[in-house]
Design a protein around this motif. Sequence first.
Motif, short mmCIF file in Angstrom:
data_model
loop_
_atom_site.label_atom_id
_atom_site.label_comp_id
_atom_site.label_asym_id
_atom_site.label_seq_id
_atom_site.Cartn_x
_atom_site.Cartn_y
_atom_site.Cartn_z
N UNK A 29 9.47 -6.19 1.65
CA UNK A 29 9.13 -4.81 1.34
C UNK A 29 8.81 -4.64 -0.13
N UNK A 30 9.45 -5.42 -0.95
CA UNK A 30 9.52 -5.12 -2.38
C UNK A 30 9.10 -6.32 -3.21
N UNK A 31 8.19 -7.15 -2.66
CA UNK A 31 7.83 -8.36 -3.37
C UNK A 31 8.97 -9.36 -3.30
N UNK A 69 10.95 -9.17 -12.20
CA UNK A 69 9.89 -8.17 -12.30
C UNK A 69 8.55 -8.85 -12.59
N UNK A 70 8.59 -9.80 -13.50
CA UNK A 70 7.39 -10.56 -13.85
C UNK A 70 6.80 -11.24 -12.62
N UNK A 100 7.33 -10.46 -9.46
CA UNK A 100 6.86 -9.45 -8.51
C UNK A 100 5.50 -8.91 -8.92
N UNK A 101 5.29 -8.79 -10.23
CA UNK A 101 4.05 -8.21 -10.72
C UNK A 101 2.90 -9.20 -10.74
N UNK A 102 3.19 -10.45 -11.15
CA UNK A 102 2.12 -11.40 -11.38
C UNK A 102 1.63 -12.09 -10.12
N UNK A 103 2.54 -12.36 -9.21
CA UNK A 103 2.15 -13.06 -8.00
C UNK A 103 1.47 -12.10 -7.04
N UNK A 104 0.40 -12.56 -6.45
CA UNK A 104 -0.29 -11.71 -5.48
C UNK A 104 0.47 -11.72 -4.15
N UNK A 161 -1.30 -15.83 -3.90
CA UNK A 161 -2.01 -16.73 -4.81
C UNK A 161 -1.36 -18.11 -4.84
N UNK A 195 -2.04 -12.15 2.01
CA UNK A 195 -2.80 -12.90 1.01
C UNK A 195 -1.93 -13.10 -0.21
N UNK A 253 -0.93 -6.60 5.11
CA UNK A 253 -1.60 -5.55 5.85
C UNK A 253 -1.28 -5.72 7.33
N UNK A 254 -0.78 -4.66 7.95
CA UNK A 254 -0.58 -4.71 9.40
C UNK A 254 -1.93 -4.78 10.07
N UNK A 305 -0.44 -9.46 -0.86
CA UNK A 305 -1.08 -8.36 -0.14
C UNK A 305 -0.70 -8.48 1.32
#
Lengths: 477, 477
Positions: B368-370, B276-277, B279-283, B88, B86, B287-288, B285
């Motif tokens: 793995x890390x955005x 960093x911005x 990586x933090x602001x964008x969604x 944004x 998921x 899930x396996x 998600x």
Amino acid sequence: MTYRDQLVGERTDVLDRFTLSAHVVDSPLTPNERVASWLAERAAVNQFQVERVPLDALSGWQFNAESGNLEHDSGRFFSVEGVRVRTDRTWIAEWTQPIIVQPEIGVLGILVREFDGVLHCLMQAKMEPGNINKIQLTPTVQATRSNYLGVHRGAQIPYLDYFTGEGGGRTLVDALQSEQGAWFLGKRNRNMVVETLDDVPEAADFCWLTIGQIRRLLAVDHLVNMDTRTVLSCIPFHAPGAFAEPASPFVASVLHSIGPDSSPVHEMTEVLSWLTELRARRELLQRRVPLYRAAEDGWYWTRDAVEHRSGKYFRIVGINAALGNREVPSWTQPILAPVDAGLLALITKRISGTLHVLVQARADAGSLNGAEMAPTVHCQPANYRDLPDHCRPHYLDQVLSADPARIRYDRMQSEEGGRFLHAVNRYLIVEADEDFPERTPAEYRWMTLRQLTSLLTHCNYLNVELRSLIACLNSVW
Amino acid sequence: MTYRDQLVGERTDVLDRFTLSAHVVDSPLTPNERVASWLAERAAVNQFQVERVPLDALSGWQFNAESGNLEHDSGRFFSVEGVRVRTDRTWIAEWTQPIIVQPEIGVLGILVREFDGVLHCLMQAKMEPGNINKIQLTPTVQATRSNYLGVHRGAQIPYLDYFTGEGGGRTLVDALQSEQGAWFLGKRNRNMVVETLDDVPEAADFCWLTIGQIRRLLAVDHLVNMDTRTVLSCIPFHAPGAFAEPASPFVASVLHSIGPDSSPVHEMTEVLSWLTELRARRELLQRRVPLYRAAEDGWYWTRDAVEHRSGKYFRIVGINAALGNREVPSWTQPILAPVDAGLLALITKRISGTLHVLVQARADAGSLNGAEMAPTVHCQPANYRDLPDHCRPHYLDQVLSADPARIRYDRMQSEEGGRFLHAVNRYLIVEADEDFPERTPAEYRWMTLRQLTSLLTHCNYLNVELRSLIACLNSVW
């Protein structure tokens, strides 16, 4: 020319400006003598009501019928799920445990501004429901992504604009850093320091303090909260060299270890290769599983808690909180309550003239990136009380029996009060004597403070417990 | 004094030694004129039989009855599972897809040794079942953790000891780096260069080449494999400064951009804060999920493949492979076959006298890390053929219509042949002219080569596609 005038005169860059603020240990803006009374006043003005409630009395939270996961109706905030971990350790190599899943990155941000040539930090006296002592000193902003996107429809978070790029200002520090890997699945927050030139209004629960003032407060138990400690640890300094009048030989050796003349026993290439090797060679398989599967490993459910049959580790419990200075007046939530206090200890030693700290490479159930650097000793000692000696963590007995004359820092500090209930650790820094063996087990390495500091620009090198200890270690100068 | 003598005389550290090897473009150990015939000979001596087989004919591999995941009986190697993503984004914000799960870190290692004062790399002519052209030039060792722990009970991997710490030698490069985030879930490998002083025997499929010789081979399509390209990209250099006779103004500007006199438009603090911005602001998600859930998003199963109803993206197919120079004589396995070739393009431009490359921050299903830094254009153009114009990737049309006189590199290269079948990309480097706009969308930044190189010491900054392009860009000097 005073020491302070010299430092101001020497300022050429942001490191010098941070260093100056660290050396200014009192300030007319909020004199030290005012800090305690200001905190007491904020605690008195704001109500703090936190009570335990049964898990089935949490409003908006449900155990998912299929997975057993504890989730919020909105699908936001966080959830308590299961994680299955497989490692190649000899002792408890494989297990399932509950873990907090919060797959979004929040902001821990300190706003700074120059007053009379010295950077001051806008600090908040903030209550968190899990605090053991009501109110603590927090960064200007602690916001989850849900917070700043307004998911809980609370009041506007003050000063948030400065950290979302909408308030202008200059970003001085900005790094993603991990949080408790034993309790959080891959959780990270953005650690930020932003400088403003604006004439910022000072809201009721806020005050301006220099870095030196905040550091002094690290000498008090449970006052400077975890989020402040981790942001502080990410602030880079110049070792002030000839200006400084070190208060003790230990302080002199801390400053030398930060500085350009420090001489590490392992070059950085070697240190990074050591960590990479451990990340690659050690098995760490992590898989999110339905929470009900934790039952296979001894976790059980009561109306009041999810807990382990051994009585160890932690419990998931429910609370109802009404805190006067929060965006929403009252709410219920699950929270993780550790059963015992932890011990986080750093052994330091002068080797070839430079102070080194002994770090271990440690992976936890929720580590995002494999092993990170952790304190020399990082454990809940009570978890080992019924185990054979060979299972005891390395160096645990040495730090517990350290000569009091060689203890350089020893305080109880709290972990984050939004997700953890009364989670406290003893933070201990010991200076080992000459006889202390330099040879270490394979998972340990001696590093200089300069090396550790240089890694704090990047994510997932130092775990949150080690970062906290670095903040404590820097509080001695 | 010759240019070479000068360089040898100047050598003071490992960067100088790498730089020297990069400038030595032929060597008596394996003269360039021998390389093509040696590769042809190794291809002729070793059988290469790869054929498609139905998925239900894979030996030791099963679709798990409960999850639909494609797994090996041993529980090792890798599996094909589902991942639910998921984001944004405005366009296809949420989807489920098959993904390769291989939660262990392998080694991509080049062994180097000095001959006549010049570092040479021990390179292998290696077949992989997914290769479009049978044999490619690989690092000394490509080993999964299962490989080196002997899970498949194959023959001993030659030279592996040098990369596990058992063979002595000095580690010069050692960094975890990510692999294709669209196809792998959080996959990383250890990129290593280890120097030995031993008199190493040269096995049949191996030969010694200088870095300069390997670079020359990057001018040939599908010869230097992905693993070699990523390890090459992690090797740091000194810009050779006054010694060099740049072959063209572009080469001169590449060398200047690597060197200490380069002048970046954004300081490193700003660049890291930008990443960093995002990586933090964008969604993002991830899930396996059970593979069968990919059916909800248009994936379907035949006896021969798992594929998407749109005919886009990739297929999971089965192969039977018998390769002459491998540890086990023959085997079957699933493999990911992209439907179309990709385009990986880098736009470069001289800004304020320094060459900059335009990178984007890009997150994929398996990151793995955005977000990581990625090429300016990173896509399979065919996926966009039926979409409205506003969905086309930024800069795609600019690079496709670039003036041929401004193209600095343009070759077809392969991705890893162990997991991917005929996965090929066009690697393109364009030097934009003065009129090219310096203003970019928010997810793009201009960076110098010196900045990018400094980040390659750390994991998860540059994605594998960008690392490959950096290796290609360095092949011009």
